[in-house]
Scaffold this motif. Structure first.
Motif, PDB file in Angstrom:
ATOM      1  N   MET A   1       1.029   4.183  -2.597  1.00 32.65           N
ATOM      2  CA  MET A   1       0.894   5.574  -2.188  1.00 32.65           C
ATOM      3  C   MET A   1       2.051   6.396  -2.744  1.00 32.65           C
ATOM      4  O   MET A   1       1.873   7.554  -3.150  1.00 32.65           O
TER       5      MET A   1
ATOM      6  N   ILE B   1      -5.465   5.203   2.316  1.00 35.64           N
ATOM      7  CA  ILE B   1      -4.007   5.208   2.500  1.00 35.64           C
ATOM      8  C   ILE B   1      -3.313   5.510   1.181  1.00 35.64           C
ATOM      9  O   ILE B   1      -2.398   6.332   1.102  1.00 35.64           O
ATOM     10  N   VAL B   2      -3.767   4.850   0.106  1.00 35.45           N
ATOM     11  CA  VAL B   2      -3.169   5.106  -1.205  1.00 35.45           C
ATOM     12  C   VAL B   2      -3.411   6.557  -1.622  1.00 35.45           C
ATOM     13  O   VAL B   2      -2.505   7.244  -2.109  1.00 35.45           O
ATOM     14  N   GLN B   3      -4.645   7.049  -1.395  1.00 33.85           N
ATOM     15  CA  GLN B   3      -4.992   8.410  -1.790  1.00 33.85           C
ATOM     16  C   GLN B   3      -4.251   9.468  -0.982  1.00 33.85           C
ATOM     17  O   GLN B   3      -4.230  10.643  -1.359  1.00 33.85           O
ATOM     18  N   LEU B   4      -3.630   9.066   0.135  1.00 31.72           N
ATOM     19  CA  LEU B   4      -2.776  10.008   0.869  1.00 31.72           C
ATOM     20  C   LEU B   4      -1.655  10.534  -0.020  1.00 31.72           C
ATOM     21  O   LEU B   4      -1.101  11.598   0.250  1.00 31.72           O
ATOM     22  N   GLY B   5      -1.341   9.778  -1.064  1.00 35.10           N
ATOM     23  CA  GLY B   5      -0.325  10.252  -1.998  1.00 35.10           C
ATOM     24  C   GLY B   5      -0.680  11.586  -2.605  1.00 35.10           C
ATOM     25  O   GLY B   5       0.214  12.381  -2.932  1.00 35.10           O
TER      26      GLY B   5
ATOM     27  N   THR C   1       1.882   9.687  -4.950  1.00 35.96           N
ATOM     28  CA  THR C   1       2.605  10.895  -4.536  1.00 35.96           C
ATOM     29  C   THR C   1       3.404  11.459  -5.698  1.00 35.96           C
ATOM     30  O   THR C   1       3.366  12.662  -5.988  1.00 35.96           O
TER      31      THR C   1
ATOM     32  N   LEU D   1       0.825  -1.203   0.000  1.00 37.93           N
ATOM     33  CA  LEU D   1       0.000   0.000   0.000  1.00 37.93           C
ATOM     34  C   LEU D   1       0.861   1.255   0.000  1.00 37.93           C
ATOM     35  O   LEU D   1       0.546   2.237  -0.680  1.00 37.93           O
ATOM     36  N   PHE D   2       1.933   1.237   0.761  1.00 44.60           N
ATOM     37  CA  PHE D   2       2.779   2.431   0.833  1.00 44.60           C
ATOM     38  C   PHE D   2       3.568   2.639  -0.458  1.00 44.60           C
ATOM     39  O   PHE D   2       3.837   3.778  -0.850  1.00 44.60           O
TER      40      PHE D   2
END
Length: 427
Positions: free
Chosen positions: A30, A153-157, A34, A26-27
């Motif tokens: 992300m 979490i992905v959209q935190l990018g 980003t 996931l990170f």
């Protein structure tokens, strides 16, 4: 037929290991998003320098950040997504990231509007291949009950990318120059694409016991018609696209608005917008992604009704922000739209993936991105730029303020579509 019930987008129950997959994946995803937003939003914070150096009008700047970028980005997403529904998605995402990063570096060599437009179109070609396979990958890794948070979490990018673009590049622009920043950003992106390709597994290639075989695909046109035949899907696409119109206009033009209307230096603009869009956007993505998942346990329509409420609340604040007479009031009124308009994306993506069958998830995402980027990214920044140029003879330096008033009504219109989609999902 595509069903709007929960089973339509639920992963096969035997894929137990995929549901508890390593969060490192996931990170990494992300990180891709980003990079995607950094390469897109670096233009917004550097737009005053680019416009001055290349002699651009507001309309030409709107073309660069809007329709000139969005047209290829939107159209090419569908055939690439079609390939991703049958092929190795990790390789497609890595190749796409390398292409858009390389073209970001080329943007630093532009010597006029035409060459910058060609470079940005090259970025669009690369970015077209990145997002639909990413949505499909997350959907395969997480069950419906966990997808809202996984997508959050992905959209935190998005907020992280905006934070880096505004905060870091806003501070470095004076010392380094916009051309070197483009080249450095592109080189870093190519390196990250290699890392992503090396360390991200493709779930479809693992051969887990119980994995359902991928059915033979219908022709692309029939698949798209099948998706558009679902009322909930149509309204989710419309709501997302119109909300994107407001959000992309807001993100693209805020640096120029603060500099032109309130005469703030770019370094201060970068600090303000980095904190607002980066931290506020991250808060919205995390909080409302989790809330949508929580409410989904009781309300089948939560992944659409939560965005509807958020955008309805954001609309009047977005209007008030651009009518406010002072900087402090403008920034205060902007907080709700930034937080709320950032948080609707993860639940809406989860809702779209819910109504799509497994063999059409990337195509469903690509049609969503086609409309989001043509209407939102394509016409949001362009509409504000054209309004600003048209109003400049009457309003002078305040013309951009009045051009940005279209953002609030866009959020309200979007909320209506999400409310309708929520009713369809609840049936």
């Amino acid at each position: 037929m595509i069903s709007t019930n929960a089973s339509a987008g639920t992963s096969p129950p035997a894929r137990k290991d995929a549901r508890t997959s390593n969060p490192t994946i996931l990170f990494l995803l992300m990180g891709v998003l980003t990079l995607h937003f950094v390469d897109r939003q670096i233009v917004a914070i550097l737009l005053p320098d680019i416009s001055a150096d290349l002699g651009l009008s507001d309309t030409e700047a709107g073309v660069l950040t809007g329709i000139g970028f969005a047209l290829l980005y939107s159209i090419l997403g569908i055939p690439i997504a079609r390939l991703a529904d049958r092929s190795n998605r990790v390789r497609i995402i890595a190749a796409a990231a390398a292409i858009w990063s390389g073209m970001t570096a080329v943007s630093g060599l532009a010597n006029g509007f035409a060459t910058m437009l060609l470079a940005r179109m090259g970025v669009a070609i690369g970015e077209a291949g990145g997002i639909p396979p990413l949505h499909s990958l997350v959907t395969d890794l997480y069950t419906e009950e966990k997808r809202g948070r996984a997508f959050a979490i992905v959209q935190l990018g998005g907020p992280v990318g905006i934070l880096l673009a505004f905060f870091v590049f806003g501070s470095l622009a004076e010392a380094v120059g916009w051309r070197r920043l483009f080249i450095f950003t592109g080189a870093f992106g190519v390196a990250f694409a290699v890392i992503f390709w090396r360390f991200t597994p493709e779930p479809r290639a693992r051969g887990e016991a119980g994995t359902a075989p991928v059915p033979a695909q219908a022709p692309l046109g029939r698949t798209i018609r099948m998706l558009l035949g679902v009322s909930a899907y149509r309204h989710l696409v419309a709501g997302t696209s119109i909300a994107g119109f407001g959000l992309y206009a807001l993100v693209t033009w805020m640096p120029s608005f603060l500099g032109r209307v309130f005469e703030l230096p770019r370094e201060q603009i970068g600090l303000i917008l980095g904190a607002s869009f980066g931290l506020g956007g991250a808060l919205g993505v995390l909080v409302f992604g989790a809330l949508a998942d929580r409410f989904r346990r009781r309300f089948r329509s939560a992944h659409a009704s939560v965005p509807a409420l958020m955008l309805a609340v954001a609309a009047p604040f977005a209007v008030a922000a651009f009518l406010a007479p002072s900087l402090s009031l403008t920034l205060a009124f902007l907080v709700p739209p930034i937080v709320l308009a950032s948080g609707w994306q993860a639940p809406s993506i989860a809702a779209v993936q819910r109504v799509a069958p497994p063999h059409a998830r990337a195509v469903a995402a690509s049609v969503l991105m086609l409309c989001l980027n043509l209407i939102g990214l394509g016409f949001g920044p362009l509409a504000v730029g054209m309004l600003s140029d048209a109003l400049e003879p009457m309003a002078g330096s305040q013309s951009l303020r009045y051009g940005m008033l279209c953002i609030g009504p866009a959020f309200a219109w979007s909320a209506l579509h999400f409310f309708v989609a929520a009713r369809r999902l609840a049936d």
